[in-house]
Design an enzyme around this catalytic site. Structure first.
Site, PDB file in Angstrom:
ATOM      1  CG  ASP A 207      11.637 164.217  26.385  1.00 54.58           C
ATOM      2  OD1 ASP A 207      11.946 165.195  27.094  1.00 54.58           O
ATOM      3  OD2 ASP A 207      10.475 163.995  25.992  1.00 54.58           O
ATOM      4  CD  GLU A 257      24.782 146.140  18.900  1.00 58.60           C
ATOM      5  OE1 GLU A 257      24.820 146.821  17.845  1.00 58.60           O
ATOM      6  OE2 GLU A 257      23.799 145.449  19.231  1.00 58.60           O
TER       7      GLU A 257
END
Length: 546
Positions: A207, A257
């Site tokens: 957002d 990751e």
């Protein structure tokens, strides 16, 4: 081999069609009038049948819901009105079993004033370390706020509290801005990302991804017609500051990751209302975010020249940094495009409840626009109800209006509730199968939506829903669609958008004033309107095999 075909499966997001769920208004499993997580679970077969690749769920966190859930009080839980973490885990697993990925909202610019850290900051007082996590400042002489910055929902962006200090809220008064210069805020959001990635979500929609970093010298913004400007000009002290890119690079490293997990790498899509497209492209450079909504098409009028310019500018700017375009026609913040396209050009983005609208014309153009969007290179987003051809609800009674814009504007701007009215699923009268009982939804539905229910449209082979299903099926089957490039067809007449995508696909959109002859083709794959004598009607799109 095409560029698209050579992409590994881990790059699914470069071509994905993502369906936005606004949870309060999608489906209500417990009959309390508010949509919930189990309602989404119950409708997963519908979404799988529609043919989408992923779901983006607007905020489902605990919240006082003073801004539709974008005022978050706990980033690691589910709003009790929507369900539980166990429900969310079940949704993620069930969606994955159907081949549907899950994106959720991240709201990093601000939290709710009910967030424990902000409540602690209010209690701790001036000069406390708790207040350093937000933007608390003393005002200027004469009782003025620290700056003249305006809030997005109306009024000033600063609120004074009892001890005389002010706190910054770029949006509603209930949404204090985080101080992203503070290491504890940075570490907290690192932890939030990992919390949800570890639960199996596939990514985040960020957002106001251009707003977290602020110019700590707190300069005023220029005046426009005597009022502080709301423009996102280059150098704006609270939008598109260079520091946002450091944040995004950090998040990309965290997402990467997870590349070796069963779900594959996690992804981000940015909400950043920035023009021109070169500014937006900075957010999707290598090692930053994966994609960003392209809102320039959403803001474009139904005009061939304007649309072509926006498409060219967007694709070229994003290709320059190796990113795909991400197209969107409507979302929870905008007037539904069926209504926009039913208005005169100058009034398309405004005039809710005031400017006349031709909904039949709007539906015709919405059908054509859907096929244009889904034929363009890159990914696409569908807002819930787009596939049903829902219009904006512009006559909601004032007493039910929930958007903070209504209050902040002094009851002069109705806000975004008209695009957030709950979805009609079945039956001939409200609540149209939205809930499990007869309880009325949190926003009232129109009495004339019976023909727009998912059930009614599923039974009609010519419906808006049928068009979307056919388009998504063809999109998945056609090697030419999704990520890639387009070539404009030079022989196209004025007012006509016509482009070819390899191998063997052509999209023709007629925005001129009269029917046109279709170019040479071996098959009509799909058309938004019926064709007669090989002619494409006005305000219609055809997909051709060539």
């Amino acid at each position: 081999m095409t560029e698209q075909a050579s992409r590994p499966v881990d790059d699914w997001w470069r071509s994905a069609v993502v369906y936005q769920v606004y949870p309060r208004s999608f489906a209500d499993a417990d009959g309390d009038g508010t949509g919930d997580v189990n309602g989404i679970r119950a409708r997963l077969p519908y979404l799988a049948d529609l043919g989408i690749d992923a779901i983006w769920i607007s905020p489902w966190y605990p919240s006082p819901l003073l801004d539709g859930g974008y005022d978050v009080s706990d980033y690691r839980d589910i709003n009790p009105e929507f369900g539980t973490l166990a429900d969310a885990d079940a949704l993620i697993a069930e969606a994955h079993a159907l081949g549907i990925r899950i994106l959720i909202d991240l709201v990093p610019n601000h939290c709710s004033w009910e967030h424990p850290w902000f409540k602690a900051a209010l209690a701790a007082g001036k000069g406390s370390k708790e207040r350093e996590l937000f933007w608390f400042r003393d005002g200027k002489e004469g009782g003025l706020p620290p700056t003249n910055w305006p809030a997005a929902f109306g009024g000033p962006a600063w609120q004074q509290i009892d001890d005389g200090q002010w706190y910054l809220h770029l949006f509603d008064i209930s949404q204090p801005d985080w101080n992203w210069d503070h290491p504890d805020v940075i570490a907290e959001f690192d932890s939030i990302l990992r919390f949800w990635f570890d639960r199996g979500i596939d990514g985040f929609r960020i957002d106001v991804a251009d707003s977290m970093a602020k110019d700590a010298t707190l300069p005023d913004v220029p005046l426009h017609d005597g009022e502080p400007t709301r423009d996102k000009y280059v150098g704006n002290p609270f939008y598109d500051q260079p520091g946002v890119h450091t944040i995004h690079q950090r998040w990309r490293a965290i997402a990467d990751e997870y590349a070796d997990t069963p779900e594959g790498p996690r992804v981000f899509v940015a909400e950043a209302w920035l023009s021109p497209a070169e500014r937006l492209a900075q957010y999707v450079r290598p090692h930053e975010l994966h994609s960003a909504f392209n809102f320039d098409v959403l803001r474009s009028t139904w005009d061939a020249k304007e649309l072509r310019e926006v498409i060219d500018y967007t694709t070229e700017s994003l290709w320059a940094v190796g990113a795909p375009a991400t197209w969107v026609l409507s979302n929870h913040d905008t007037i539904r495009h069926r209504t926009r396209y039913g208005r005169a050009k100058r009034d398309a983005l405004e005039g809710a409840g005031v400017v006349p609208v031709d909904l039949a014309l709007g539906l015709r153009r919405a059908r054509a626009a859907a096929l244009l969007e889904l034929a363009l290179p890159g990914g696409a987003y569908i807002y819930q109800g787009d596939e049903l051809g829902l219009p904006e609800v512009e006559d909601l009674p004032e007493e039910v209006l929930d958007d903070p814009t209504w209050e902040r504007s002094g009851h002069t701007v109705r806000g975004r509730d008209g695009c957030r009215v709950p979805i009609p699923w079945s039956g001939s009268e409200p609540p149209y199968g939205f809930g499990t009982g007869d309880g009325q939804p949190w926003l009232p539905q129109p009495a004339d939506w019976a023909a727009l229910t998912a059930e009614a449209e599923a039974a009609d082979p010519e419906s808006h829903l049928a068009l979307y299903k056919a388009a998504l099926r063809i999109r998945h089957d056609q090697e030419a669609l999704g990520e890639g490039r387009l070539t404009w067809d030079q022989e196209a007449a004025e007012g006509v958008l016509s482009f070819t995508r390899d191998p063997g696909f052509r999209c023709v959109v007629n925005l001129s004033g009269e029917a046109i002859d279709l170019p040479a083709h071996s098959e009509v794959l799909l058309a938004s309107e019926s064709l007669t004598d090989n002619k494409l009607p006005v305000d219609a799109t055809a997909w051709l095999k060539v």
